[in-house]
Motif scaffolding. Structure first.
Motif, mmCIF file in Angstrom:
data_model
loop_
_atom_site.group_PDB
_atom_site.id
_atom_site.type_symbol
_atom_site.label_atom_id
_atom_site.label_comp_id
_atom_site.label_asym_id
_atom_site.label_seq_id
_atom_site.Cartn_x
_atom_site.Cartn_y
_atom_site.Cartn_z
ATOM 1 N N LEU A 1 0.815 -1.215 0.000
ATOM 2 C CA LEU A 1 0.000 0.000 0.000
ATOM 3 C C LEU A 1 0.845 1.260 0.000
ATOM 4 N N GLU B 1 -1.539 7.582 -4.891
ATOM 5 C CA GLU B 1 -0.476 6.590 -4.751
ATOM 6 C C GLU B 1 -0.661 5.447 -5.746
ATOM 7 N N ALA B 2 -1.910 5.080 -6.031
ATOM 8 C CA ALA B 2 -2.175 4.005 -6.989
ATOM 9 C C ALA B 2 -2.096 4.493 -8.425
ATOM 10 N N LYS B 3 -1.924 5.795 -8.600
ATOM 11 C CA LYS B 3 -1.887 6.411 -9.929
ATOM 12 C C LYS B 3 -3.161 6.101 -10.707
ATOM 13 N N ASP B 4 -4.280 6.230 -10.011
ATOM 14 C CA ASP B 4 -5.584 6.046 -10.650
ATOM 15 C C ASP B 4 -5.983 7.354 -11.315
ATOM 16 N N ALA C 1 -7.354 -4.278 -11.342
ATOM 17 C CA ALA C 1 -7.110 -2.969 -10.726
ATOM 18 C C ALA C 1 -7.900 -1.875 -11.443
ATOM 19 N N SER D 1 -7.073 -1.399 -5.882
ATOM 20 C CA SER D 1 -6.360 -1.012 -7.099
ATOM 21 C C SER D 1 -4.871 -0.834 -6.828
ATOM 22 N N LYS D 2 -4.545 -0.211 -5.719
ATOM 23 C CA LYS D 2 -3.137 -0.019 -5.352
ATOM 24 C C LYS D 2 -2.448 -1.359 -5.094
ATOM 25 N N GLU E 1 -10.911 0.578 -9.969
ATOM 26 C CA GLU E 1 -10.895 2.033 -10.147
ATOM 27 C C GLU E 1 -12.214 2.518 -10.729
ATOM 28 N N LEU F 1 -5.015 7.626 -1.581
ATOM 29 C CA LEU F 1 -4.948 6.281 -2.150
ATOM 30 C C LEU F 1 -4.971 6.330 -3.674
ATOM 31 N N LYS G 1 -1.894 -3.284 -8.434
ATOM 32 C CA LYS G 1 -0.864 -2.693 -9.294
ATOM 33 C C LYS G 1 0.528 -2.956 -8.745
ATOM 34 N N GLU G 2 0.671 -2.897 -7.427
ATOM 35 C CA GLU G 2 1.985 -3.171 -6.838
ATOM 36 C C GLU G 2 2.370 -4.634 -7.000
#
Length: 1506
Positions: A568, A723-726, A679, A656-657, A683, A720, A660-661
């Motif tokens: 996360l 950080e998840a680049k959504d 992911a 989603s985060k 989103e 969030l 993706k990680e």
């Protein structure tokens, strides 16, 4: 195969269904092997050849040591000849096929051939892999085994060496072994259904393995499935158990070291009386008894093997169940009838396919009739109808068939008739599974265990359709806590449909999820799961393990939290904090599969017990389950759990985060792509819910963005998403509106930028109302507050910094170009001060940590920004230039460095322009194109260097000046691309004056190879021209156009998402200036000084960004989350509605409705056509009931002394058999109320297999039971068993001399031979059973001829609640009864039975009571109420000996009764094989049938529930 003589051409044989009878000795259990669940994370690696060779070597050494074959060791010539006319042995093999010792044996000389002595076991010589020549390269397994091979050895071979997964179901298909015809539709339905049930449940299909009859049908079904399915669906395990001596071409399978593979030829034309193996079976067990051509050898071993497998435990998804077995019957003859009878005897459910022919159709025709209507004449009629005319049946055979069919039909709960298109049955798979559930319902269990067992079967099969239709009905009400173990099993084994079903039926995740449950779930992650690997890595890095290195630390939830924080991000706090004081947890070190919910073992209930010493529930159970599902990439399961979530937007963004990680670390490309797709889906869900919220209330929706979520590590939805680049979420209109609101601060967003600029330049204009504020208070005030609000707005701070930066660049350029003196001027000192303010601001951004992330996290965030790196580079370069500038020797160098630094400061302007909606996306496109340029430069460098070196080497000889080498190789080649072609390359403009012949002139290049005398070039001009043309072709045309195409592709790609990317990056700029001090450089130094005083001197912690992160009050937060949940439901409803509106879905719905209408029309037509038949059947039923009532009246009158035997009129049977009602009432617990339940004659006493011996009764159909009925062929065997207590039993044997001393119908010494039913007849010195024939003479295992008297005390008390009140069910009170059980018995029993002569207490009662309490209990018996007195239908009864009992009720009305307390205190068993318990009285209590009848009478006596 049917045990018969070697098959003749045209004879019919059947494949046997192997089942042991009750009398078969128990076999040892093999420890269950855990079935590892598959995972999407499984990494497939090709098996090495070395690994396969090693595996084959192990198999080749293990099999000969443990598995044997049979070989004849004594040749005895048989009068029969082989098919080739050769002399054969009694075993069927020729002399050449025997061992040399067998033909020259002197040990057995002159003796008759005996298979027990002359057939010996030897290590098997046929095993390995098998392929069928010309039928593809599918590889199977085969083994030749002795018929005496233990079942556990074969099971070990199958599961350990062959690698078969333990089945969830065992399907034994039996029927005709000769080819038979089936209707095409029925054949299609059977094949489809059989394959479906095997594929969905992970079943093993066991057949006879030959390429004929029903075995061929099964093989073709499996073949069709393999051809039409993908590899992911897996193969179906089809095991053929055949006789080795009847297999054609078996010589190719004989390979002492193992065939890897052995090639088998399927030759049907040349097989003769033998059979070929079916090529569509996957495994073959070839049973050998040392003979040739004898069928049926495999039946005994198959029986034992199937019985053994059905006793094993299958652990799947945390649920341990005994492997269920079902018999599927197609067609068949006498052998098939025996198979069905044995299966029913062993409580194995059977599915009969009607329409397949012969035995199957005979049973299907009479299955719905009453037992009294299944007569000998009816069976004879059916046999002549369904069997060929060439097949004849003797009278004794017809009687035997009638008896067996009656017993089969009597067990209706084990019999399922599949009728095509009837009774709502459409598929065989549903019929098979329903048959198993029906059998499970009929099996007696304590209380809730019956339904619980059915649910375990449905979960193990993964058939939620069966669970919905058969288990979750109005008949049974489920408590949520009853479903918790199954819920855990469904989660672990990834069965989302069952999870959804359990949630629909009341399971609350808040009560279900505990700390221990989570530990169980995480400890049962698949080993191939990426998260499992990270957890193991985390445990291996524990300080305790690193220090001592003994054993791996136990998994705790804080280990899971650390891995989750890695995924996360450090901006979140630990979801599961490390416990300050370790509390004892359930030791779940072993896998859940071996600890959960076993049939006999530890129960899952212990996990859900709440200890009083600590809180077992988690903060957010839905969050915990959602994370557990997402990290395993279980899409459907995560979708169901997310729909239950409370903080759904944050949950979707966190998922989603996580995905993706994990996709970045996942090695499997397919899995990584699936994670990224999932992911994106989460989103979109977050966007969907937020859109619903934003439409409803903009302000509350924006509050959701910045609300601090305690459940997700004290972070926000906005954080969030970033950080998840959504980008889709951040670019949402609601999010952008919020960012715009933050950007304008207290100013109204409606203000024009020109107004803001005017007020910046002339702030007194603020008091004129030129700009408006959002708050009315600021709008009305004209003081300092308005000025502060204006200059603290990020938009104002941004533009002030732009003006400041432009001033800095103008001053910097002026100094570099105009005022750069040997000693710094005052303007240059201003620049130094200005730069120092920029340095201080960069330091503030690096170390300013209002959210408490820590220095490392802040440094990571700071250096993760490209513009910050550019700022650091520009500052460091300025410091380097300043250092050189301060020294006179390097003054010029310093000016050059500062000039280059000016370029970097100018590039920094691009970041400022990202706020512009017009220029911002273009800057993003430029950044992306820069990557293309670097890639292009690599390709260009290859051509430039290759052409430059070749040109330099051809034209110039030994140039040693490095600068001119660089010019000739790189610089000139690069300029050539843009049209500056070297003048001398083609010799046309060759001029020696423009070059230095020896390379001594530093300002001229060295002359090319030339003829000095002739002043002409000496190099090959044609070659240099060709190289130049090729170079220009590839660079100017190919590479430059490639670069243009790359730019175009990048532009097209980025242009589609530039708006999203710009909106996403816009947040960083807004956040930067939102947290920036209002004063621009260099005045910003005052703000820095203020911060320094606050934090260093006054120790005041920095305040958080309240507008970007807000902690709400509990009540406000609860109301906001409730509002979010409501709108989430609207979103899900809209999604379902849109799904239904899709054309594909609508077409499918219309198709389903049409099918339903067609089915209803068919049913209606059947009802109309059958209405008259039903009315006639009802009339015939009434007439039959009247006839039975008259028959009972006549018998009662005769027994009362009215009339004589001769006067009794005979009642003619009805002319046609009547059908019993097909729809029967269901009893509680799933049992069917069958009219045959009250048989007119004894049933258990006529069971063909007499208990605990090898004696078989003479078959006695119902109509031949009364002694008055003529039964000419009745010839029962005589059997009398010896007993240990010979003193208390009648003599053994049938000698009349020994039996003549017995006195019947009176007291014979201490033995009471009087019957409760009056005087009984005595024929040939032996008493006759008053209830009729049993099929066996003698006294069997009973002690006395005639009646054997017994006593059954029924000790009861009221069931009590915790408060002492009587427990009630359906208004009626509930009883508890004292029952006992012997080790190895499946049923409990009343503590009664036979009595020793002169004793009152039965033996079983003495076994559980202390001796000192015997007299007291005898007095209780005398005071008790007699509830039954008479004949007992017992399996030990014979024609000449039977059991009669007296049932006495001993009831304790009050729980404080002194005698009840004394009884409980004196209950004790000295025999470890005997156990006792107080059991609730219920219809499903697992008692013997006779005892249940007695218990029902007791319940009726007290008006209690039953």
């Amino acid at each position: 195969m049917e045990p018969s003589s070697p098959r003749k051409p045209g004879s019919v044989q059947e494949e046997g269904f192997g089942l042991q009878s009750r009398r078969t000795a128990d076999l040892g259990l093999v420890p269950s092997v855990q079935n590892g669940s598959s995972s999407l994370f499984k990494r497939r690696r090709p098996q090495s050849t070395f690994g396969n060779d090693e595996k084959q070597e192990n198999l080749s050494s293990w099999i000969p040591e443990n598995i044997k074959k049979k070989e004849c060791v004594y040749f005895v010539e048989s009068p029969k000849m082989s098919d080739a006319g050769k002399v054969v042995c009694e075993c069927g093999y020729t002399r050449e096929q025997h061992l040399e010792e067998a033909t020259k044996s002197h040990m057995f000389q002159g003796k008759e051939w005996d298979p027990k002595k002359h057939v010996q076991e030897m290590p098997t010589d046929a095993f390995g892999d098998i392929i069928f020549r010309g039928l593809g390269q599918k590889v199977g397994k085969y083994i030749r085994v002795s018929q005496d091979t233990p079942s556990d050895v074969i099971y070990h071979l199958m599961t350990q060496h062959w690698g078969l997964d333990i089945p969830s179901l065992l399907i034994s298909v039996t029927g005709g072994a000769k080819n038979f015809k089936m209707k095409l539709r029925l054949k299609s339905i059977f094949r489809r259904g059989l394959v479906k049930v095997a594929q969905t449940t992970g079943a093993w299909i066991i057949t006879g393995g030959s390429h004929t009859g029903v075995m061929k049908q099964v093989g073709e079904a499996v073949r069709d499935f393999s051809l039409s399915s993908s590899c992911k669906e897996g193969d179906i395990t089809t095991i053929g158990v055949a006789t080795w001596g009847t297999i054609h071409n078996r010589e190719s399978l004989v390979q002492p070291t193992g065939g890897f593979p052995a090639e088998y030829v399927l030759d049907e034309e040349g097989q003769g009386n033998l059979t070929c193996l079916d090529s569509n079976h996957s495994h073959f067990i070839l049973v050998d008894d040392g003979t040739h051509g004898r069928y049926g050898v495999e039946i005994s071993l198959r029986t034992k093997l199937e019985k053994f497998i059905s006793e094993q435990t299958k652990e799947r998804g945390g649920v341990a169940i005994k492997i269920p077995i079902v018999c599927v019957v197609l067609e068949g003859g006498p052998g098939t009838l025996n198979t069905i009878y044995n299966a029913i005897t062993n409580n194995t459910p059977c599915v009969i396919v009607e329409g397949s022919g012969r035995v199957a159709d005979v049973i299907a025709q009479v299955a719905n009739l009453r037992i009294s209507e299944i007569t000998i004449s009816l069976i004879q009629k059916k046999l002549s109808m369904f069997f060929q005319e060439t097949e004849t049946f003797t009278e004794s055979r017809i009687v035997e068939w009638t008896k067996k069919i009656q017993d089969i039909v009597r067990s209706r709960q084990l019999l399922t008739i599949f009728r095509e298109g009837k009774d709502g049955q459409q598929d065989v798979d549903v019929a098979i599974l329903q048959a198993l559930l029906k059998a499970s319902r009929a099996h007696d269990h304590f209380g809730h265990e019956n339904w619980d067992h059915q649910l375990k079967l449905a979960v193990a099969w993964n058939r939620v359709d069966i669970a919905r239709s058969e288990i979750f009905t109005d008949e049974q009400q489920w408590k949520p806590s009853d479903l918790y173990p199954m819920m855990t099993a469904a989660l672990i084994s990834n069965k989302p449909d069952f999870v959804k079903l359990f949630l629909e039926n009341g399971v609350q995740l808040k009560e279900f999820v505990t700390w221990d449950t989570l530990l169980c779930l995480y400890k049962n992650l698949a080993p191939s799961c990426l998260f499992h690997y990270k957890l193991q890595k985390m445990l291996a890095e524990e300080p305790e393990y690193l220090a001592y290195g003994t054993t791996m630390p136990r998994l705790q939830m804080h280990h899971v939290a650390q891995v989750l924080r890695e995924l996360l991000g450090d901006f979140t706090q630990l979801l599961y904090p490390r416990p300050r004081h370790r509390r004892p947890l359930t030791n779940l070190k072993v896998p859940l599969m071996s600890a959960l919910y076993q049939v006999q073992g530890v129960s899952l209930w212990s996990i859900y017990k709440k200890s009083s010493g600590h809180v077992t529930f988690t903060m957010d159970p839905v969050r915990d389950l959602l994370i557990w599902a997402v990290i395993q990439n279980r899409q459907k399961l995560a979708e169901i759990i997310w729909a239950q979530s409370q903080d759904c937007i944050a949950a979707a963004l966190a998922c989603s985060k996580l995905l993706k990680e994990m996709s970045k670390e996942e090695e499997d490309t397919d899995c990584s792509e699936e994670m990224l797709a999932l992911a994106d889906e989460y989103e979109l869900r977050a966007i969907g819910v937020f859109t619903e919220c934003y439409r409803k209330d903009e302000e509350r929706a924006q509050k959701l963005l910045i609300r601090v979520s305690e459940a997700w590590g004290k972070t926000t939805c906005l954080q969030l998403a970033l950080e998840a680049k959504d980008m889709k979420f951040v670019s949402h209109g609601g999010v952008q509106a919020f960012l715009t609101k933050v950007w304008w601060g207290q100013l109204s967003v409606d203000n024009g930028l020109w107004r803001v600029m005017l007020c910046m330049l002339a702030f007194p204009l603020l008091f004129t109302g030129l700009v408006s504020f959002r708050k009315k208070r600021l709008q009305s005030e004209n003081g300092l507050a308005r000025v502060c609000a204006f200059f603290n707005a990020p938009v104002v701070i941004f533009h002030l910094n732009i003006l400041s930066y432009f001033a800095f660049l103008w001053l910097f350029a002026y100094v570099l170009m105009v005022d750069f003196q040997a000693s710094p001027s005052w303007l240059e000192y201003v620049i130094y001060c200005w730069l120092f303010s920029l340095v201080c601001e960069e330091m503030r951004q690096l170390f300013y940590d209002p959210d408490g992330y820590g220095v490392l996290k802040m440094a990571s965030l700071y250096f993760g920004d490209f513009w910050n790196k550019l700022d650091i580079g520009a500052i460091l370069l300025f410091i380097a230039g300043l250092t050189c500038r301060l020294f006179p020797a390097t003054l010029y160098t310093g000016r050059v460095i500062l000039s280059l630094d000016f370029i970097m400061f100018c590039l920094r302007l691009m970041h400022i322009f990202t706020v512009s909606k017009t220029l911002g996306p273009k800057i993003i496109i430029v950044k992306r194109m820069m990557k293309d340029v670097f890639f292009f430069l690599f390709l260009l460098a290859v051509w430039v260097v290759s052409f430059g070196v070749a040109k330099q080497a051809i034209l110039i000889h030994n140039e040693n000046r490095v600068d001119w080498i660089f010019r000739g190789v790189i610089y000139q080649s690069y300029l050539t691309i843009f049209g500056q072609i070297p003048a001398y390359i083609d010799g046309v403009n060759f001029n020696l004056e423009q070059c230095s012949p020896n390379g001594t002139d530093p300002y001229k290049p060295k002359c090319p190879e030339s003829d000095i005398t002739r002043h002409k070039p000496a190099f090959p001009e044609w070659l240099t021209v060709i190289l130049l043309c090729l170079y220009l072709l590839f660079t100017n045309i190919l590479l430059l156009n490639l670069l243009i195409a790359m730019f175009n592709y990048t532009f097209q790609q980025v242009q589609e998402h530039t708006d999203q990317i710009w909106k996403f990056q816009r947040h960083d700029l807004i956040e930067e200036y939102y947290s920036r001090p209002p004063a621009p450089p260099p005045l910003i130094l005052l703000s820095h000084l203020q911060l320094l005083i606050k934090q260093v001197i006054l120790k005041i912690r920095p305040k958080r960004h309240k507008q970007l992160k807000k902690k709400l009050e509990k009540n406000e937060e609860a109301a906001l989350l409730s509002w979010e949940i409501y709108l989430k439901e609207n979103y899900l409803h809209n999604q379902q509605y849109q799904l239904k509106q899709r054309p594909e879905q609508r077409i499918q719905d219309i198709g389903n409705k049409v099918d339903a209408m067609v089915e209803l029309l068919d049913v209606d037509q059947m009802k109309r056509s059958g209405s008259m038949e039903q009315r006639l059947a009802s009339l015939e039923e009434q007439m039959a009931q009247t006839a039975r009532a008259l028959h009972w009246i006549m018998r009662a009158l005769r027994d009362g002394g009215f009339g004589s035997e001769v006067d009794i009129p005979t009642l003619a049977p009805s002319s046609a058999p009547q059908k019993a009602p097909e729809e029967q009432d269901h009893m509680p617990g799933g049992k069917q109320k069958v009219d045959d339940g009250n048989d007119l004659y004894h049933v258990n006493a006529r069971h063909l297999l007499y208990p605990s011996c090898q004696v078989t009764r003479f078959p006695v159909p119902d109509e031949k039971v009364p002694w008055e009925m003529e039964f000419v062929i009745y010839d029962p065997p005589f059997y009398t068993a010896e007993r240990k207590d010979k003193a208390v039993m009648d003599p053994v044997g049938s000698s009349l001399e020994m039996l003549s001393k017995i006195s019947y119908n009176t007291m014979d010494g201490l033995v009471d031979r009087r019957s409760f039913h009056g005087p009984y007849a005595v024929c040939d010195g032996l008493p006759l059973n008053p209830m009729g024939r049993t099929g066996l003479r003698g006294r069997g295992r009973l002690s006395y001829f005639g009646p054997n008297h017994a006593l059954h005390p029924v000790v009861t008390r009221w069931r009590r609640n915790q408060d002492g009140t009587i427990y009630r069910k359906s208004i009626k009170k509930m009883l508890e009864v004292l029952v006992v059980k012997h080790l190895g018995s499946e049923h409990w029993a009343l503590p009664g039975g036979s009595q020793e002569p002169g004793e009152m207490l039965p033996r079983k009662m003495k076994q559980i009571l202390r001796r000192e309490f015997w007299p007291s209990f005898e007095s209780l018996l005398k005071q008790g109420a007699e509830v039954y007195k008479g004949y007992v239908d017992d399996a030990r009864n014979t024609d000449n000996a039977w059991i009669e009992t007296v049932a006495v009720s001993v009831h304790f009305q009050d729980q404080s009764d002194v005698e009840l307390k004394r009884l409980n205190s004196h209950l004790y068993t000295y025999n470890p094989e005997v156990s006792f318990r107080w059991q609730v009285v219920d219809r499903c209590i697992p008692l013997y049938a006779n005892h249940k009848t007695i218990l029902q009478k007791v319940a009726a006596l007290f008006g209690a529930f039953y």
